[in-house]
Design a protein around this motif. Sequence first.
Motif, short mmCIF file in Angstrom:
data_model
loop_
_atom_site.label_atom_id
_atom_site.label_comp_id
_atom_site.label_asym_id
_atom_site.label_seq_id
_atom_site.Cartn_x
_atom_site.Cartn_y
_atom_site.Cartn_z
N LYS A 171 18.02 29.06 31.41
CA LYS A 171 17.48 28.82 32.74
C LYS A 171 18.52 28.88 33.86
N TYR A 172 19.76 28.49 33.57
CA TYR A 172 20.76 28.37 34.62
C TYR A 172 22.06 29.09 34.24
N ASP A 173 22.78 29.51 35.30
CA ASP A 173 24.17 29.94 35.18
C ASP A 173 25.05 28.88 35.84
N LYS A 174 26.23 28.65 35.24
CA LYS A 174 27.20 27.73 35.81
C LYS A 174 28.40 28.54 36.29
N ILE A 175 28.81 28.30 37.52
CA ILE A 175 29.83 29.11 38.17
C ILE A 175 30.92 28.20 38.73
N LYS A 176 32.16 28.65 38.62
CA LYS A 176 33.23 28.03 39.39
C LYS A 176 33.63 29.01 40.49
N ALA A 177 33.75 28.48 41.70
CA ALA A 177 34.03 29.32 42.87
C ALA A 177 35.18 28.71 43.65
N GLU A 178 36.11 29.56 44.04
CA GLU A 178 37.28 29.11 44.79
C GLU A 178 37.28 29.77 46.16
N LEU A 179 37.40 28.95 47.21
CA LEU A 179 37.40 29.44 48.59
C LEU A 179 38.77 29.18 49.20
N GLY A 180 39.29 30.15 49.93
CA GLY A 180 40.60 30.01 50.54
C GLY A 180 40.54 30.01 52.06
N ILE A 206 31.05 30.34 34.04
CA ILE A 206 31.73 29.57 32.99
C ILE A 206 30.75 29.07 31.94
N GLY A 207 29.46 29.39 32.11
CA GLY A 207 28.48 28.97 31.12
C GLY A 207 27.08 29.38 31.53
N SER A 208 26.20 29.50 30.56
CA SER A 208 24.81 29.88 30.85
C SER A 208 23.91 29.30 29.78
N SER A 268 15.11 33.20 47.16
CA SER A 268 13.71 33.42 46.75
C SER A 268 13.31 32.53 45.58
N SER A 269 14.26 31.92 44.90
CA SER A 269 13.94 31.07 43.76
C SER A 269 13.31 29.76 44.24
N ASN A 316 48.95 25.75 57.10
CA ASN A 316 49.13 26.86 56.18
C ASN A 316 47.86 27.14 55.39
N ASP A 317 47.99 27.31 54.07
CA ASP A 317 46.82 27.66 53.28
C ASP A 317 46.24 26.42 52.60
N VAL A 318 44.92 26.36 52.59
CA VAL A 318 44.18 25.27 51.96
C VAL A 318 43.13 25.90 51.06
N ARG A 319 43.02 25.42 49.83
CA ARG A 319 42.02 25.92 48.89
C ARG A 319 41.04 24.82 48.54
N VAL A 320 39.78 25.20 48.38
CA VAL A 320 38.76 24.29 47.86
C VAL A 320 38.01 25.01 46.76
N ALA A 321 37.44 24.26 45.82
CA ALA A 321 36.71 24.86 44.70
C ALA A 321 35.43 24.09 44.45
N LEU A 322 34.47 24.78 43.88
CA LEU A 322 33.17 24.20 43.56
C LEU A 322 32.75 24.63 42.16
N THR A 323 32.04 23.75 41.46
CA THR A 323 31.27 24.17 40.29
C THR A 323 29.81 24.18 40.73
N ILE A 324 29.14 25.29 40.46
CA ILE A 324 27.82 25.55 41.01
C ILE A 324 26.83 25.81 39.87
N LYS A 325 25.63 25.28 40.02
CA LYS A 325 24.53 25.60 39.10
C LYS A 325 23.47 26.36 39.87
N LYS A 326 23.13 27.55 39.35
CA LYS A 326 22.14 28.39 40.04
C LYS A 326 21.08 28.86 39.06
N PRO A 327 19.88 29.17 39.54
CA PRO A 327 18.87 29.75 38.67
C PRO A 327 19.36 31.07 38.08
N LYS A 328 19.07 31.30 36.83
CA LYS A 328 19.61 32.47 36.13
C LYS A 328 19.14 33.78 36.72
N ASN A 329 17.94 33.80 37.31
CA ASN A 329 17.41 35.05 37.86
C ASN A 329 17.94 35.35 39.26
N LEU A 330 18.84 34.53 39.77
CA LEU A 330 19.40 34.74 41.11
C LEU A 330 20.70 35.52 40.98
#
Length: 259
Positions: free
Chosen positions: A89-98, A84-86, A121-122, A210-224
Amino acid sequence: MKSTLLEPTYIFDNEYQLNQTINLTDNYEQIPNDITENNQDFSGRIGHYWYKKKLDDNLEPWEIIRLIKQTRIEIAEYAESTIIGSDHKYDKIKAELGMNIIIPKGKIEQLRFEVSFKENSSDEAIIAVDGLPSDLFDEKYLVKGKVNVAVDKLLKFIPVNLNVSNLLPAEIELEPWEFNLGRMRNVKIDFSGGLTSQPAWFFQGNGIKNDVRVALTIKKPKNLDKITADVRAAWVYKPGLFSSQKVGSDVKNILIYEK
């Protein structure tokens, strides 16, 4: 979507300390289907129905295994992730887990779900900036099982219930998407908070199923280019009139993001 089974492999005491390791398959065919006077002594009666009453310290190992066997918690083998953004140095990610929770008998009274990003390795850690659902979200956004959310510049989730693109301050990155929380009712939710590589959720109430969803916004090093995480669950299972049992799963590794 393929899924990974988080099955109960440990039994905890009241302080959530490891009390027993169980095996759900060994000699399972020899476990009786029913509790009878021939295969189990009982310690009391309930009313005139002569129903066997179980005490906490009077459950046979095979009884515990059979009762716990009723529950299944499955988590998708990989998350649905989007950048969702970069910056340089960093990438920003939204991740949804079910997760899918199958309870043929009884109920889950409490559920703790933990995610731990694997080392990479970062030199810098992978950080979960925010998570959803959290106790900061008003219940009115949860009762229908879905919520429209936006992500601001700090990668925090913001609930959105109408088109307010012209009302939000300029520093907000409005990127609403409909996030399905699952079929939860009357459930208290606590989130461990952001800025951690080991986010966790705690659910408590009568509607964990039944079903449960969780979500995260994640910041990771760009080279990963790849992120994986170890996940595990612990829950309090009540099979019916029997006493509740605190159980936990083995750790399973799932794919969070891959370039």
